[in-house]
Design a protein around this motif. Sequence first.
Motif, PDB file in Angstrom:
ATOM      1  N   ASN A  33       0.840  -1.193   0.000  1.00 21.11           N
ATOM      2  CA  ASN A  33       0.000   0.000   0.000  1.00 21.11           C
ATOM      3  C   ASN A  33       0.880   1.249   0.000  1.00 21.11           C
ATOM      4  OD1 ASN A  33       0.822   0.458   2.696  1.00 21.11           O
ATOM      5  ND2 ASN A  33      -1.056  -0.399   3.555  1.00 21.11           N
ATOM      6  N   GLN A  34       0.256   2.408   0.072  1.00 23.30           N
ATOM      7  CA  GLN A  34       0.991   3.674   0.004  1.00 23.30           C
ATOM      8  C   GLN A  34       1.941   3.878   1.182  1.00 23.30           C
ATOM      9  OE1 GLN A  34       1.005   5.569  -2.660  1.00 23.30           O
ATOM     10  NE2 GLN A  34      -0.535   4.322  -3.667  1.00 23.30           N
ATOM     11  N   ASP A  35       1.720   3.149   2.289  1.00 24.69           N
ATOM     12  CA  ASP A  35       2.602   3.233   3.459  1.00 24.69           C
ATOM     13  C   ASP A  35       3.720   2.205   3.414  1.00 24.69           C
ATOM     14  OD1 ASP A  35       1.078   5.317   4.574  1.00 24.69           O
ATOM     15  OD2 ASP A  35      -0.303   3.882   5.503  1.00 24.69           O
ATOM     16  N   GLY A  36       3.794   1.413   2.327  1.00 29.96           N
ATOM     17  CA  GLY A  36       4.843   0.409   2.186  1.00 29.96           C
ATOM     18  C   GLY A  36       4.558  -0.880   2.937  1.00 29.96           C
ATOM     19  N   GLU A  37       3.335  -1.068   3.389  1.00 35.63           N
ATOM     20  CA  GLU A  37       2.954  -2.272   4.118  1.00 35.63           C
ATOM     21  C   GLU A  37       2.264  -3.253   3.171  1.00 35.63           C
ATOM     22  OE1 GLU A  37       0.333  -0.264   6.750  1.00 35.63           O
ATOM     23  OE2 GLU A  37       1.877   0.096   8.261  1.00 35.63           O
ATOM     24  N   ILE A  38       2.459  -4.549   3.394  1.00 37.63           N
ATOM     25  CA  ILE A  38       1.788  -5.559   2.580  1.00 37.63           C
ATOM     26  C   ILE A  38       0.309  -5.572   2.929  1.00 37.63           C
ATOM     27  CG2 ILE A  38       1.553  -8.025   2.114  1.00 37.63           C
ATOM     28  CD1 ILE A  38       4.535  -8.307   2.488  1.00 37.63           C
ATOM     29  N   GLU A  39      -0.503  -5.561   1.883  1.00 34.90           N
ATOM     30  CA  GLU A  39      -1.952  -5.566   2.064  1.00 34.90           C
ATOM     31  C   GLU A  39      -2.550  -6.546   1.055  1.00 34.90           C
ATOM     32  OE1 GLU A  39      -5.572  -2.346   1.713  1.00 34.90           O
ATOM     33  OE2 GLU A  39      -3.613  -1.640   2.391  1.00 34.90           O
ATOM     34  N   ALA A  40      -3.603  -7.228   1.442  1.00 33.53           N
ATOM     35  CA  ALA A  40      -4.267  -8.179   0.555  1.00 33.53           C
ATOM     36  C   ALA A  40      -5.762  -7.909   0.537  1.00 33.53           C
ATOM     37  CB  ALA A  40      -4.002  -9.610   1.001  1.00 33.53           C
ATOM     38  N   ARG A  41      -6.346  -8.141  -0.630  1.00 35.68           N
ATOM     39  CA  ARG A  41      -7.797  -8.033  -0.787  1.00 35.68           C
ATOM     40  C   ARG A  41      -8.246  -9.167  -1.681  1.00 35.68           C
ATOM     41  NH1 ARG A  41      -9.368  -1.809  -0.676  1.00 35.68           N
ATOM     42  NH2 ARG A  41      -7.625  -1.105   0.579  1.00 35.68           N
ATOM     43  N   SER A  42      -9.480  -9.625  -1.471  1.00 35.02           N
ATOM     44  CA  SER A  42      -9.983 -10.715  -2.313  1.00 35.02           C
ATOM     45  C   SER A  42     -11.481 -10.558  -2.528  1.00 35.02           C
ATOM     46  CB  SER A  42      -9.686 -12.077  -1.678  1.00 35.02           C
ATOM     47  OG  SER A  42     -10.479 -12.284  -0.534  1.00 35.02           O
ATOM     48  N   SER A  43     -11.959 -11.281  -3.511  1.00 33.48           N
ATOM     49  CA  SER A  43     -13.398 -11.313  -3.735  1.00 33.48           C
ATOM     50  C   SER A  43     -14.036 -12.197  -2.669  1.00 33.48           C
ATOM     51  CB  SER A  43     -13.703 -11.830  -5.140  1.00 33.48           C
ATOM     52  OG  SER A  43     -13.104 -13.082  -5.358  1.00 33.48           O
ATOM     53  N   LEU A  44     -15.333 -12.079  -2.514  1.00 34.06           N
ATOM     54  CA  LEU A  44     -16.042 -12.800  -1.447  1.00 34.06           C
ATOM     55  C   LEU A  44     -16.028 -14.309  -1.622  1.00 34.06           C
ATOM     56  CD1 LEU A  44     -19.152 -10.491  -0.922  1.00 34.06           C
ATOM     57  CD2 LEU A  44     -17.153 -10.744   0.572  1.00 34.06           C
ATOM     58  N   GLY A  45     -15.809 -14.802  -2.851  1.00 37.85           N
ATOM     59  CA  GLY A  45     -15.862 -16.231  -3.109  1.00 37.85           C
ATOM     60  C   GLY A  45     -14.651 -17.010  -2.624  1.00 37.85           C
ATOM     61  N   LEU A  46     -13.658 -16.341  -2.075  1.00 38.18           N
ATOM     62  CA  LEU A  46     -12.435 -17.022  -1.653  1.00 38.18           C
ATOM     63  C   LEU A  46     -12.382 -17.189  -0.138  1.00 38.18           C
ATOM     64  CD1 LEU A  46      -9.763 -15.274  -3.911  1.00 38.18           C
ATOM     65  CD2 LEU A  46     -10.872 -17.474  -4.264  1.00 38.18           C
ATOM     66  N   SER A  47     -12.274 -18.437   0.287  1.00 35.89           N
ATOM     67  CA  SER A  47     -12.094 -18.723   1.710  1.00 35.89           C
ATOM     68  C   SER A  47     -10.602 -18.633   2.045  1.00 35.89           C
ATOM     69  CB  SER A  47     -12.604 -20.128   2.030  1.00 35.89           C
ATOM     70  OG  SER A  47     -11.766 -21.096   1.404  1.00 35.89           O
ATOM     71  N   HIS A  48     -10.271 -18.739   3.304  1.00 38.25           N
ATOM     72  CA  HIS A  48      -8.861 -18.742   3.711  1.00 38.25           C
ATOM     73  C   HIS A  48      -8.120 -19.908   3.061  1.00 38.25           C
ATOM     74  CE1 HIS A  48      -8.786 -15.611   6.910  1.00 38.25           C
ATOM     75  NE2 HIS A  48     -10.094 -15.795   6.810  1.00 38.25           N
ATOM     76  N   ASP A  49      -8.784 -21.056   2.958  1.00 38.75           N
ATOM     77  CA  ASP A  49      -8.168 -22.218   2.306  1.00 38.75           C
ATOM     78  C   ASP A  49      -7.906 -21.944   0.822  1.00 38.75           C
ATOM     79  OD1 ASP A  49      -8.165 -23.672   4.661  1.00 38.75           O
ATOM     80  OD2 ASP A  49     -10.009 -24.757   4.179  1.00 38.75           O
ATOM     81  N   ASN A  50      -8.864 -21.288   0.150  1.00 36.67           N
ATOM     82  CA  ASN A  50      -8.679 -20.928  -1.260  1.00 36.67           C
ATOM     83  C   ASN A  50      -7.495 -19.987  -1.432  1.00 36.67           C
ATOM     84  OD1 ASN A  50     -12.220 -20.669  -1.609  1.00 36.67           O
ATOM     85  ND2 ASN A  50     -10.995 -22.364  -2.366  1.00 36.67           N
ATOM     86  N   VAL A  51      -7.410 -18.992  -0.582  1.00 33.48           N
ATOM     87  CA  VAL A  51      -6.314 -18.018  -0.661  1.00 33.48           C
ATOM     88  C   VAL A  51      -4.980 -18.723  -0.462  1.00 33.48           C
ATOM     89  CG1 VAL A  51      -5.258 -16.027   0.491  1.00 33.48           C
ATOM     90  CG2 VAL A  51      -7.726 -16.038   0.011  1.00 33.48           C
ATOM     91  N   ASN A  52      -4.897 -19.591   0.513  1.00 35.18           N
ATOM     92  CA  ASN A  52      -3.659 -20.325   0.770  1.00 35.18           C
ATOM     93  C   ASN A  52      -3.287 -21.194  -0.432  1.00 35.18           C
ATOM     94  OD1 ASN A  52      -1.500 -21.028   2.577  1.00 35.18           O
ATOM     95  ND2 ASN A  52      -2.466 -23.044   2.737  1.00 35.18           N
ATOM     96  N   TRP A  53      -4.267 -21.853  -1.042  1.00 32.17           N
ATOM     97  CA  TRP A  53      -4.007 -22.705  -2.202  1.00 32.17           C
ATOM     98  C   TRP A  53      -3.502 -21.875  -3.372  1.00 32.17           C
ATOM     99  CZ3 TRP A  53      -5.524 -23.283  -7.224  1.00 32.17           C
ATOM    100  CH2 TRP A  53      -5.178 -24.482  -7.836  1.00 32.17           C
ATOM    101  N   ILE A  54      -4.114 -20.718  -3.610  1.00 28.80           N
ATOM    102  CA  ILE A  54      -3.671 -19.846  -4.694  1.00 28.80           C
ATOM    103  C   ILE A  54      -2.224 -19.417  -4.482  1.00 28.80           C
ATOM    104  CG2 ILE A  54      -3.962 -17.529  -5.695  1.00 28.80           C
ATOM    105  CD1 ILE A  54      -6.990 -17.869  -5.216  1.00 28.80           C
ATOM    106  N   ILE A  55      -1.893 -18.990  -3.277  1.00 30.29           N
ATOM    107  CA  ILE A  55      -0.531 -18.540  -2.986  1.00 30.29           C
ATOM    108  C   ILE A  55       0.457 -19.686  -3.154  1.00 30.29           C
ATOM    109  CG2 ILE A  55       1.002 -17.709  -1.150  1.00 30.29           C
ATOM    110  CD1 ILE A  55      -1.447 -16.098  -0.110  1.00 30.29           C
ATOM    111  N   ASP A  56       0.157 -20.860  -2.590  1.00 31.62           N
ATOM    112  CA  ASP A  56       1.068 -22.001  -2.695  1.00 31.62           C
ATOM    113  C   ASP A  56       1.237 -22.469  -4.136  1.00 31.62           C
ATOM    114  OD1 ASP A  56       1.554 -21.984   0.009  1.00 31.62           O
ATOM    115  OD2 ASP A  56       0.241 -23.684   0.462  1.00 31.62           O
ATOM    116  N   SER A  57       0.153 -22.492  -4.902  1.00 32.05           N
ATOM    117  CA  SER A  57       0.220 -22.925  -6.303  1.00 32.05           C
ATOM    118  C   SER A  57       1.054 -21.956  -7.132  1.00 32.05           C
ATOM    119  CB  SER A  57      -1.183 -23.033  -6.906  1.00 32.05           C
ATOM    120  OG  SER A  57      -1.923 -24.005  -6.229  1.00 32.05           O
ATOM    121  N   PHE A  58       0.821 -20.672  -6.928  1.00 31.62           N
ATOM    122  CA  PHE A  58       1.582 -19.666  -7.651  1.00 31.62           C
ATOM    123  C   PHE A  58       3.065 -19.751  -7.301  1.00 31.62           C
ATOM    124  CE2 PHE A  58       3.439 -15.441  -8.041  1.00 31.62           C
ATOM    125  CZ  PHE A  58       3.213 -15.189  -9.379  1.00 31.62           C
ATOM    126  N   LYS A  59       3.354 -19.876  -6.009  1.00 29.20           N
ATOM    127  CA  LYS A  59       4.740 -19.943  -5.549  1.00 29.20           C
ATOM    128  C   LYS A  59       5.447 -21.169  -6.122  1.00 29.20           C
ATOM    129  CE  LYS A  59       5.598 -20.755  -1.192  1.00 29.20           C
ATOM    130  NZ  LYS A  59       5.737 -20.616   0.262  1.00 29.20           N
TER     131      LYS A  59
END
Length: 69
Positions: A33-59
């Motif tokens: 963000n503008q303060d140099g801090e990591i920030e995340a946003r997602s659509s409502l259809g993503l659960s915490h498990d979905n977010v974790n899977w996306i990050i792990d798959s991408f990585k």
Amino acid sequence: MVDIHFIRPAENPDIVLEAAKGGFQDVLIIGYNQDGEIEARSSLGLSHDNVNWIIDSFKAKLLNGDYSD
């Protein structure tokens, strides 16, 4: 596993976000963000498990060299 398409970065993040409009079912945005801090946003259809899977798959694909310049 879902195919991941990597698009060349743009200098202005707004250009990236504008180009992505209308092309996704669900989204996860991670950035600084503008303060140099990591920030995340997602659509409502993503659960915490979905977010974790996306990050792990991408990585995993990134570390395996599945993306080229």
